[in-house]
Design a protein around this motif. Structure first.
Motif, PDB file in Angstrom:
ATOM      1  N   SER A  73       0.829  -1.209   0.000  1.00 19.55           N
ATOM      2  CA  SER A  73       0.000   0.000   0.000  1.00 19.55           C
ATOM      3  C   SER A  73       0.860   1.254   0.000  1.00 19.55           C
ATOM      4  O   SER A  73       0.497   2.259  -0.626  1.00 19.55           O
ATOM      5  CB  SER A  73      -0.932  -0.013   1.211  1.00 19.55           C
ATOM      6  N   LEU A  74       2.000   1.217   0.679  1.00 18.81           N
ATOM      7  CA  LEU A  74       2.920   2.357   0.636  1.00 18.81           C
ATOM      8  C   LEU A  74       3.457   2.566  -0.772  1.00 18.81           C
ATOM      9  O   LEU A  74       3.615   3.704  -1.219  1.00 18.81           O
ATOM     10  CB  LEU A  74       4.074   2.155   1.610  1.00 18.81           C
ATOM     11  N   GLN A  75       3.749   1.476  -1.487  1.00 17.63           N
ATOM     12  CA  GLN A  75       4.208   1.598  -2.876  1.00 17.63           C
ATOM     13  C   GLN A  75       3.130   2.244  -3.737  1.00 17.63           C
ATOM     14  O   GLN A  75       3.424   3.089  -4.577  1.00 17.63           O
ATOM     15  CB  GLN A  75       4.601   0.225  -3.435  1.00 17.63           C
ATOM     16  N   LEU A  76       1.883   1.869  -3.525  1.00 18.85           N
ATOM     17  CA  LEU A  76       0.772   2.482  -4.240  1.00 18.85           C
ATOM     18  C   LEU A  76       0.698   3.971  -3.927  1.00 18.85           C
ATOM     19  O   LEU A  76       0.552   4.806  -4.827  1.00 18.85           O
ATOM     20  CB  LEU A  76      -0.548   1.806  -3.867  1.00 18.85           C
ATOM     21  N   ALA A  77       0.808   4.326  -2.656  1.00 20.56           N
ATOM     22  CA  ALA A  77       0.752   5.739  -2.259  1.00 20.56           C
ATOM     23  C   ALA A  77       1.870   6.527  -2.931  1.00 20.56           C
ATOM     24  O   ALA A  77       1.655   7.644  -3.403  1.00 20.56           O
ATOM     25  CB  ALA A  77       0.844   5.862  -0.737  1.00 20.56           C
ATOM     26  N   LYS A  78       3.069   5.947  -3.005  1.00 15.56           N
ATOM     27  CA  LYS A  78       4.194   6.622  -3.662  1.00 15.56           C
ATOM     28  C   LYS A  78       3.907   6.843  -5.145  1.00 15.56           C
ATOM     29  O   LYS A  78       4.185   7.916  -5.678  1.00 15.56           O
ATOM     30  CB  LYS A  78       5.476   5.810  -3.498  1.00 15.56           C
ATOM     31  N   ARG A  79       3.356   5.813  -5.812  1.00 17.11           N
ATOM     32  CA  ARG A  79       3.042   5.954  -7.239  1.00 17.11           C
ATOM     33  C   ARG A  79       2.001   7.036  -7.468  1.00 17.11           C
ATOM     34  O   ARG A  79       2.126   7.853  -8.383  1.00 17.11           O
ATOM     35  CB  ARG A  79       2.558   4.627  -7.820  1.00 17.11           C
ATOM     36  N   ILE A  80       0.958   7.040  -6.657  1.00 16.70           N
ATOM     37  CA  ILE A  80      -0.094   8.053  -6.802  1.00 16.70           C
ATOM     38  C   ILE A  80       0.501   9.437  -6.586  1.00 16.70           C
ATOM     39  O   ILE A  80       0.253  10.364  -7.367  1.00 16.70           O
ATOM     40  CB  ILE A  80      -1.241   7.790  -5.806  1.00 16.70           C
ATOM     41  N   ALA A  81       1.288   9.592  -5.529  1.00 14.39           N
ATOM     42  CA  ALA A  81       1.887  10.891  -5.218  1.00 14.39           C
ATOM     43  C   ALA A  81       2.796  11.354  -6.353  1.00 14.39           C
ATOM     44  O   ALA A  81       2.732  12.514  -6.777  1.00 14.39           O
ATOM     45  CB  ALA A  81       2.665  10.808  -3.912  1.00 14.39           C
ATOM     46  N   LYS A  82       3.632  10.461  -6.840  1.00 14.95           N
ATOM     47  CA  LYS A  82       4.548  10.813  -7.919  1.00 14.95           C
ATOM     48  C   LYS A  82       3.782  11.181  -9.187  1.00 14.95           C
ATOM     49  O   LYS A  82       4.117  12.161  -9.860  1.00 14.95           O
ATOM     50  CB  LYS A  82       5.501   9.652  -8.187  1.00 14.95           C
ATOM     51  N   ASP A  83       2.742  10.425  -9.510  1.00 15.31           N
ATOM     52  CA  ASP A  83       1.919  10.720 -10.691  1.00 15.31           C
ATOM     53  C   ASP A  83       1.256  12.088 -10.592  1.00 15.31           C
ATOM     54  O   ASP A  83       0.967  12.715 -11.605  1.00 15.31           O
ATOM     55  CB  ASP A  83       0.840   9.649 -10.881  1.00 15.31           C
ATOM     56  N   LYS A  84       1.028  12.562  -9.381  1.00 16.28           N
ATOM     57  CA  LYS A  84       0.401  13.878  -9.178  1.00 16.28           C
ATOM     58  C   LYS A  84       1.439  14.983  -9.007  1.00 16.28           C
ATOM     59  O   LYS A  84       1.102  16.100  -8.651  1.00 16.28           O
ATOM     60  CB  LYS A  84      -0.552  13.835  -8.000  1.00 16.28           C
ATOM     61  N   GLY A  85       2.723  14.643  -9.212  1.00 16.84           N
ATOM     62  CA  GLY A  85       3.765  15.654  -9.193  1.00 16.84           C
ATOM     63  C   GLY A  85       4.471  15.863  -7.873  1.00 16.84           C
ATOM     64  O   GLY A  85       5.325  16.742  -7.752  1.00 16.84           O
ATOM     65  N   ALA A  86       4.158  15.078  -6.874  1.00 13.20           N
ATOM     66  CA  ALA A  86       4.822  15.227  -5.575  1.00 13.20           C
ATOM     67  C   ALA A  86       6.247  14.680  -5.675  1.00 13.20           C
ATOM     68  O   ALA A  86       6.507  13.721  -6.389  1.00 13.20           O
ATOM     69  CB  ALA A  86       4.052  14.488  -4.493  1.00 13.20           C
ATOM     70  N   ILE A  87       7.158  15.304  -4.956  1.00 13.18           N
ATOM     71  CA  ILE A  87       8.538  14.817  -4.916  1.00 13.18           C
ATOM     72  C   ILE A  87       8.896  14.273  -3.532  1.00 13.18           C
ATOM     73  O   ILE A  87       9.981  13.764  -3.333  1.00 13.18           O
ATOM     74  CB  ILE A  87       9.541  15.918  -5.333  1.00 13.18           C
ATOM     75  N   LYS A  88       7.941  14.384  -2.613  1.00 12.87           N
ATOM     76  CA  LYS A  88       8.169  13.931  -1.246  1.00 12.87           C
ATOM     77  C   LYS A  88       6.876  13.338  -0.704  1.00 12.87           C
ATOM     78  O   LYS A  88       5.789  13.844  -0.966  1.00 12.87           O
ATOM     79  CB  LYS A  88       8.587  15.118  -0.387  1.00 12.87           C
ATOM     80  N   LEU A  89       7.011  12.249   0.054  1.00 13.50           N
ATOM     81  CA  LEU A  89       5.886  11.654   0.759  1.00 13.50           C
ATOM     82  C   LEU A  89       6.176  11.785   2.249  1.00 13.50           C
ATOM     83  O   LEU A  89       7.247  11.402   2.712  1.00 13.50           O
ATOM     84  CB  LEU A  89       5.709  10.186   0.365  1.00 13.50           C
ATOM     85  N   ARG A  90       5.219  12.367   2.989  1.00 15.61           N
ATOM     86  CA  ARG A  90       5.390  12.608   4.413  1.00 15.61           C
ATOM     87  C   ARG A  90       4.303  11.866   5.194  1.00 15.61           C
ATOM     88  O   ARG A  90       3.235  11.592   4.665  1.00 15.61           O
ATOM     89  CB  ARG A  90       5.267  14.107   4.709  1.00 15.61           C
ATOM     90  N   LEU A  91       4.576  11.615   6.454  1.00 22.68           N
ATOM     91  CA  LEU A  91       3.580  11.008   7.333  1.00 22.68           C
ATOM     92  C   LEU A  91       3.909  11.342   8.771  1.00 22.68           C
ATOM     93  O   LEU A  91       4.990  11.831   9.084  1.00 22.68           O
ATOM     94  CB  LEU A  91       3.513   9.492   7.123  1.00 22.68           C
ATOM     95  N   ARG A  92       2.948  11.047   9.629  1.00 25.75           N
ATOM     96  CA  ARG A  92       3.108  11.200  11.075  1.00 25.75           C
ATOM     97  C   ARG A  92       2.670   9.889  11.696  1.00 25.75           C
ATOM     98  O   ARG A  92       1.633   9.348  11.346  1.00 25.75           O
ATOM     99  CB  ARG A  92       2.222  12.350  11.544  1.00 25.75           C
ATOM    100  N   VAL A  93       3.487   9.369  12.613  1.00 23.28           N
ATOM    101  CA  VAL A  93       3.167   8.096  13.253  1.00 23.28           C
ATOM    102  C   VAL A  93       3.407   8.225  14.749  1.00 23.28           C
ATOM    103  O   VAL A  93       4.376   8.848  15.186  1.00 23.28           O
ATOM    104  CB  VAL A  93       4.000   6.937  12.639  1.00 23.28           C
ATOM    105  N   MET A  94       2.497   7.644  15.532  1.00 22.83           N
ATOM    106  CA  MET A  94       2.671   7.667  16.981  1.00 22.83           C
ATOM    107  C   MET A  94       3.909   6.862  17.352  1.00 22.83           C
ATOM    108  O   MET A  94       4.147   5.790  16.803  1.00 22.83           O
ATOM    109  CB  MET A  94       1.436   7.109  17.672  1.00 22.83           C
ATOM    110  N   LYS A  95       4.658   7.371  18.293  1.00 23.56           N
ATOM    111  CA  LYS A  95       5.908   6.730  18.703  1.00 23.56           C
ATOM    112  C   LYS A  95       5.705   5.311  19.215  1.00 23.56           C
ATOM    113  O   LYS A  95       6.618   4.499  19.139  1.00 23.56           O
ATOM    114  CB  LYS A  95       6.619   7.575  19.766  1.00 23.56           C
ATOM    115  N   ILE A  96       4.536   5.003  19.733  1.00 23.74           N
ATOM    116  CA  ILE A  96       4.288   3.668  20.280  1.00 23.74           C
ATOM    117  C   ILE A  96       3.742   2.696  19.234  1.00 23.74           C
ATOM    118  O   ILE A  96       3.473   1.545  19.538  1.00 23.74           O
ATOM    119  CB  ILE A  96       3.334   3.736  21.491  1.00 23.74           C
TER     120      ILE A  96
END
Length: 124
Positions: A73-96
């Motif tokens: 699913s992360l690979q899919l998110a990267k492809r979608i983001a790249k296809d839309k012109g994004a050069i960076k993928l960011r996220l926030r995750v709880m430390k635990i």
């Protein structure tokens, strides 16, 4: 599914789950279902801004976790983001969250942190 997956983390930090607010936020995102054999087993939610793409949510049903669905699913998110012109993928995750290991394995690095979250990103 999101509530079931996130409930322990919200309880740990004493954060109240407001279904109406969550639903409103979800409607503003680009939402993708993860489907296996006709069954929705997860979701990917993306937001786009001037800095690229923000992975707002990645949920995999507990019965399908640790089987490669998150990484795919992360690979899919990267492809979608790249296809839309994004050069960076960011996220926030709880430390635990154990999902941190998935993000490290798939090339994300910590850009900064606060008391509850790691803010992670990777170039795409």
């Amino acid at each position: 599914m999101t509530y079931r997956n996130m409930r322990p983390y919200y309880q740990h930090y004493g954060v109240e789950w407001d279904e109406h607010t969550v639903w409103q936020h979800i409607q503003e995102l680009e939402n993708w279902d993860i489907v296996h054999l006709g069954q929705v087993i997860g979701a990917v939610r993306l937001a786009f801004d001037a800095d690229g793409c923000y992975l707002r949510d990645l949920q995999i049903d507990a019965a399908f976790q640790n089987q490669g669905w998150g990484a795919e699913s992360l690979q899919l998110a990267k492809r979608i983001a790249k296809d839309k012109g994004a050069i960076k993928l960011r996220l926030r995750v709880m430390k635990i969250s154990p999902a941190i290991n998935l993000y490290y394995r798939t090339g994300f690095g910590v850009s900064h942190e606060d008391e509850r979250f790691y803010f992670m990103e990777q170039s795409i």
